[in-house]
Scaffold this motif. Structure first.
Motif, PDB file in Angstrom:
ATOM      1  N   LEU A  82       0.801  -1.228   0.000  1.00 26.64           N
ATOM      2  CA  LEU A  82       0.000   0.000   0.000  1.00 26.64           C
ATOM      3  C   LEU A  82       0.832   1.275   0.000  1.00 26.64           C
ATOM      4  CD1 LEU A  82      -2.944  -0.951   2.350  1.00 26.64           C
ATOM      5  CD2 LEU A  82      -2.938  -0.780  -0.123  1.00 26.64           C
ATOM      6  N   ILE A  83       1.961   1.294   0.665  1.00 24.71           N
ATOM      7  CA  ILE A  83       2.720   2.546   0.678  1.00 24.71           C
ATOM      8  C   ILE A  83       4.170   2.346   0.272  1.00 24.71           C
ATOM      9  CG2 ILE A  83       1.279   3.785   2.331  1.00 24.71           C
ATOM     10  CD1 ILE A  83       3.233   3.012   4.471  1.00 24.71           C
ATOM     11  N   GLN A 122       3.082  -1.314  -7.443  1.00 29.27           N
ATOM     12  CA  GLN A 122       2.646  -0.933  -8.789  1.00 29.27           C
ATOM     13  C   GLN A 122       1.211  -1.393  -9.046  1.00 29.27           C
ATOM     14  OE1 GLN A 122       4.165   1.135 -10.654  1.00 29.27           O
ATOM     15  NE2 GLN A 122       5.905   1.232  -9.247  1.00 29.27           N
ATOM     16  N   MET A 123       0.882  -2.594  -8.518  1.00 30.84           N
ATOM     17  CA  MET A 123      -0.492  -3.061  -8.649  1.00 30.84           C
ATOM     18  C   MET A 123      -1.435  -2.104  -7.934  1.00 30.84           C
ATOM     19  SD  MET A 123      -0.382  -7.186  -8.195  1.00 30.84           S
ATOM     20  CE  MET A 123      -2.131  -7.465  -8.455  1.00 30.84           C
ATOM     21  N   ALA A 124      -1.036  -1.678  -6.749  1.00 31.91           N
ATOM     22  CA  ALA A 124      -1.866  -0.763  -5.977  1.00 31.91           C
ATOM     23  C   ALA A 124      -2.071   0.553  -6.733  1.00 31.91           C
ATOM     24  CB  ALA A 124      -1.228  -0.503  -4.612  1.00 31.91           C
ATOM     25  N   ARG A 125      -1.015   1.019  -7.378  1.00 34.55           N
ATOM     26  CA  ARG A 125      -1.132   2.283  -8.116  1.00 34.55           C
ATOM     27  C   ARG A 125      -2.080   2.150  -9.298  1.00 34.55           C
ATOM     28  NH1 ARG A 125       4.327   5.486  -8.922  1.00 34.55           N
ATOM     29  NH2 ARG A 125       2.794   6.877  -9.810  1.00 34.55           N
ATOM     30  N   ALA A 158      -3.871  -7.504  -4.926  1.00 31.77           N
ATOM     31  CA  ALA A 158      -2.507  -7.767  -4.455  1.00 31.77           C
ATOM     32  C   ALA A 158      -2.520  -8.269  -3.017  1.00 31.77           C
ATOM     33  CB  ALA A 158      -1.661  -6.500  -4.571  1.00 31.77           C
ATOM     34  N   LEU A 159      -3.317  -7.625  -2.169  1.00 34.00           N
ATOM     35  CA  LEU A 159      -3.386  -8.031  -0.768  1.00 34.00           C
ATOM     36  C   LEU A 159      -3.948  -9.438  -0.632  1.00 34.00           C
ATOM     37  CD1 LEU A 159      -4.643  -4.708   0.810  1.00 34.00           C
ATOM     38  CD2 LEU A 159      -2.465  -5.811   1.256  1.00 34.00           C
ATOM     39  N   ALA A 160      -5.003  -9.732  -1.411  1.00 29.99           N
ATOM     40  CA  ALA A 160      -5.597 -11.057  -1.337  1.00 29.99           C
ATOM     41  C   ALA A 160      -4.623 -12.109  -1.840  1.00 29.99           C
ATOM     42  CB  ALA A 160      -6.885 -11.086  -2.163  1.00 29.99           C
ATOM     43  N   ASP A 182       4.607  13.340   3.883  1.00 28.41           N
ATOM     44  CA  ASP A 182       3.336  12.633   3.860  1.00 28.41           C
ATOM     45  C   ASP A 182       3.444  11.418   2.968  1.00 28.41           C
ATOM     46  OD1 ASP A 182       1.734  14.221   5.581  1.00 28.41           O
ATOM     47  OD2 ASP A 182       1.874  15.800   4.069  1.00 28.41           O
ATOM     48  N   ARG A 183       2.781  10.350   3.400  1.00 29.38           N
ATOM     49  CA  ARG A 183       2.835   9.136   2.606  1.00 29.38           C
ATOM     50  C   ARG A 183       1.621   9.072   1.701  1.00 29.38           C
ATOM     51  NH1 ARG A 183       3.697   7.426   7.824  1.00 29.38           N
ATOM     52  NH2 ARG A 183       1.526   6.789   7.899  1.00 29.38           N
ATOM     53  N   GLU A 184       1.843   8.434   0.576  1.00 31.66           N
ATOM     54  CA  GLU A 184       0.723   8.271  -0.342  1.00 31.66           C
ATOM     55  C   GLU A 184       0.133   6.888  -0.107  1.00 31.66           C
ATOM     56  OE1 GLU A 184      -0.171   8.576  -5.088  1.00 31.66           O
ATOM     57  OE2 GLU A 184       1.867   8.669  -4.348  1.00 31.66           O
ATOM     58  N   VAL A 185      -1.024   6.849   0.498  1.00 31.09           N
ATOM     59  CA  VAL A 185      -1.640   5.555   0.796  1.00 31.09           C
ATOM     60  C   VAL A 185      -2.576   5.183  -0.341  1.00 31.09           C
ATOM     61  CG1 VAL A 185      -2.993   4.246   2.453  1.00 31.09           C
ATOM     62  CG2 VAL A 185      -1.515   6.089   3.229  1.00 31.09           C
ATOM     63  N   MET A 186      -2.371   3.984  -0.845  1.00 36.97           N
ATOM     64  CA  MET A 186      -3.166   3.533  -1.990  1.00 36.97           C
ATOM     65  C   MET A 186      -4.442   2.873  -1.519  1.00 36.97           C
ATOM     66  SD  MET A 186      -1.776   4.316  -4.703  1.00 36.97           S
ATOM     67  CE  MET A 186      -0.243   5.174  -4.985  1.00 36.97           C
ATOM     68  N   THR A 187      -5.434   3.684  -1.254  1.00 33.71           N
ATOM     69  CA  THR A 187      -6.660   3.092  -0.728  1.00 33.71           C
ATOM     70  C   THR A 187      -7.839   3.309  -1.656  1.00 33.71           C
ATOM     71  OG1 THR A 187      -7.040   5.127   0.459  1.00 33.71           O
ATOM     72  CG2 THR A 187      -6.026   3.341   1.683  1.00 33.71           C
TER      73      THR A 187
END
Lengths: 502, 153
Positions: free
Chosen positions: A81-82, A99-102, A109-111, A228-233
């Motif tokens: 995610l980050i 990259q998948m998250a982006r 990806a998580l699953a 600041d972090r870029e969280v891929m949510t």
């Protein structure tokens, strides 16, 4: 069948209501801390170690194992995610996972990471159950010379698998060994390197070293540059992979499990190498190697499975020989010793309930992770958006309490500050902390076995090469060293590691 | 004079390793070395110190003739506040007791980030202290004295 009855014993121990609860708490706490950015499995366990001290030995080790899997899973979550892997073993996951998250496929990806880990964990648990007992019978034949050679091999392996300069990693091992010798000499009672401080007569506190070098150094690194972090949510809604995606991940998971199980047994940090190796294999076999680094599913499925399989099988050298394969196992040894258990081949025969209980709890822990984490991913993601400056005062408070609770020795807290500084300095000088920790744990054992072997052989150093097992181990060690310094291999190794930096 | 390429990081690493080796070696001098049959307490440490020195020297020598990576930022503020926190906790936990010592340690650690406002840091320290006291002292029953003899009540 022996195996079945043993496993049944294990499951009956691990599935008692209390132990299930401890396993669950461990998994949740481990994920909770592991999800915090930049804190990997080692630092998480080091911080949570003290809360297990009050428990029964079995429960405490089961809980620790739960913390371990949770922390590892949490580490891959942050990697995806980050793009912030807490540990080098999830660094590979970050390459394609992020990259998948982006691209909006964070959920997939998580699953994939969770499913791959669970499958690998199941297979590897069985491998541990099958191979650990016969290995203990071999281990019982080990004398002082064999133990010495085996530990030398483990240390050299950890050097070969460390990131970056081999020379520096070797130096870290030696420094760790020296730090491990601080305290009273077991044969003569002479104090060594204590600088006259009697509080260090029992040696430097292992938890203090681990918390300092891994936990506090990590906090300082994160404080260097606060941004600041870029969280891929954005697109986490769809978790469950499609049929097509299942088909894609099947092969990588199988291969990753095989690679990981094999490499995990090697003393010296197999899990890290496993994920690198699996990534390389998948890239070589893929029909679309150009997708790697841009969000390939196989680049997440393979390494995550390999990583988890390796993490599991690294219990084999720990449970059979009492030798830690990586820093996490070193922490486990620390925990066992504090609980009054001497790790080694005798554990399986003297405490079968403990031995098989831990093995069974590995599988239960993995199951809990899948069941818990897939639905809870939303919660973990929320945790990621908690600003870091709120987290580290909490972490510092927990570290202080944890280290102090081990022995109520205030000098351990001063040691934490010292090792935090040392760990930060090491990271600035690009020296790896893992070999240092391994050296620290093995230092006293190595010296004891060296001295005992020399006494047994009446001062004849050839004992290490005339005894067949010992000679084989030393030969393998020499081979590894030669390989690492060979120019071609060296170049190749740099390539493998630099891919993760890219 | 033209500056030859050298890796500053590795020069520092090599020098520090050699210094550490000398320190350990010096500490070993008072210990009995023994013989290789009956090794004294000083035997193994001396061998290790010598090995560390050689490794440090090699790192140092290899640093010349190639360019190193930059050293990067240093977290001075972080070090100034993070490292004293456990030390302070250690100095006061016996005297002040668990609760005040933890509160002050958390408060010190909270100063490490310039992004945390002082008031927020104070609130955070209070929350951390209350939660930890409930979890560790009451919940897990760790044998800490909550308020120590230095306090008048």
């Amino acid at each position: 069948m022996d195996l079945l009855s043993n496993l049944a014993l294990g499951f009956s121990v691990a599935s008692s209501l209390a132990n299930l609860a401890f396993c669950l708490i461990g998994v949740i706490l481990g994920t909770l801390i592991g999800v915090l950015p930049g804190i990997g499995a080692t630092a998480t366990i080091a911080m949570l170690l003290p809360i297990t001290f009050q428990l029964e030995p079995v429960s405490s080790l089961i809980m620790l194992a739960g913390i371990y899997y949770g922390a590892q899973y949490g580490g891959s979550t942050t990697a995806i995610l980050i793009n912030m892997p807490g540990e080098s073993s999830s660094a590979v996951t970050a390459i394609d996972g992020y990259q998948m998250a982006r691209k909006g496929r964070a959920g997939t990806a998580l699953a994939t990471a969770a499913i791959g880990s669970f499958f690998a964990g199941t297979v590897a648990t069985f491998l541990v159950a099958i191979f650990a007992p016969p290995l203990t019978t071999i281990a019982l034949k080990f004398g002082a010379a064999e133990y010495f050679s085996l530990m030398v091999m483990g240390l050299v392996m950890s050097v070969a698998l460390a990131h970056g300069s081999v020379l520096k990693a070797l130096a870290m091992v030696v420094l760790g060994l020296l730090l491990g010798l601080v305290g009273t000499d077991i044969y003569t009672g002479a104090p060594r390197f204590t600088l006259g401080i009697t509080q260090y007569a029992d040696g430097l506190n292992f938890v203090a070293l681990a918390v300092g070098v891994f936990g506090i150094a990590e906090i300082l690194r994160n404080l260097e540059d606060e941004h600041d972090r870029e969280v891929m949510t954005r697109n986490i809604s769809r978790l469950f992979p499609t049929r097509e995606e299942f088909r894609q991940m099947f092969g990588p998971i199988l291969r990753g499990t095989a690679v990981g199980s094999l490499l995990g047994i090697l003393p010296g940090g197999g899990a890290i190498l496993a994920s690198f190796a699996s990534y390389t294999v998948e890239k070589k076999l893929s029909k679309h190697p150009e997708e790697f680094g841009k969000g390939a599913l196989a680049g997440v499925a393979g390494p995550e499975s390999a990583n988890n399989a390796g993490a599991q099988t690294s219990f084999i050298p720990l449970l059979t020989l009492g030798i830690p394969a990586n820093p996490v196992m070193a922490l486990m040894i620390g925990a066992m010793i504090i609980q009054g258990i001497v790790p080694g081949p005798n554990v399986v025969s003297e405490q079968p309930a403990l031995f098989w209980g831990i093995i069974a709890s590995m599988w239960i822990g993995n199951l809990m992770l899948v069941v818990l984490n897939l639905p809870l991913i939303g919660l973990w993601v929320k945790l990621l958006s908690v600003p870091y400056y709120i987290l580290f005062p909490i972490i510092m408070a927990m570290c202080s309490i944890g280290v102090y609770s081990v022995a109520s020795n205030t000098y351990d807290l001063y040691a934490v500050a010292f090792f935090g500084l040392l760990g930060y300095l090491m990271s600035k000088l690009r020296c790896e902390p893992a070999p240092l920790l391994l050296g620290f744990v093995l230092g006293p054992l190595l010296e004891e076995n060296l001295r005992r072997a020399m006494i047994l052989s009446r001062g004849d150093p050839t004992t290490f090469i005339t005894r067949p097992i010992s000679a084989t181990l030393l030969l393998m060690t020499a081979a590894v060293l030669v390989l690492v310094f060979l120019p071609q291999i060296r170049k190749r190794r740099d390539e493998v590691f630099s891919e993760s930096d890219a | 004079m033209s500056t030859k390429p050298k890796d500053g990081t590795d020069i520092a690493t090599g020098l520090l390793l050699m210094a550490a080796a000398l320190f350990f070696g010096w500490q070993t001098t008072g210990l009995d070395i023994g013989t290789s049959l009956r090794m004294g307490p000083g035997y193994f440490p001396m061998v290790l110190s010598a090995l560390l020195f050689v490794l440090g020297l090699l790192v140092f020598l290899k640093a010349f003739g190639r360019e190193g990576e930059p050293f990067g930022k240093v977290a001075w503020r972080g070090m100034a506040f993070i490292l004293p926190a456990p030390v302070f906790f250690g100095l006061t936990v016996r005297g002040l007791g668990f609760v005040p010592a933890l509160f002050l340690a958390a408060l010190i650690a909270a100063q490490a980030s310039h992004r945390l406002k002082p008031l927020h840091g104070l609130v955070l320290a209070v929350v951390v202290t209350i939660a930890s006291t409930l979890i560790f002292s009451y919940g897990l029953g760790l044998p800490f004295r909550r308020f120590g003899p230095w306090l008048p009540f």
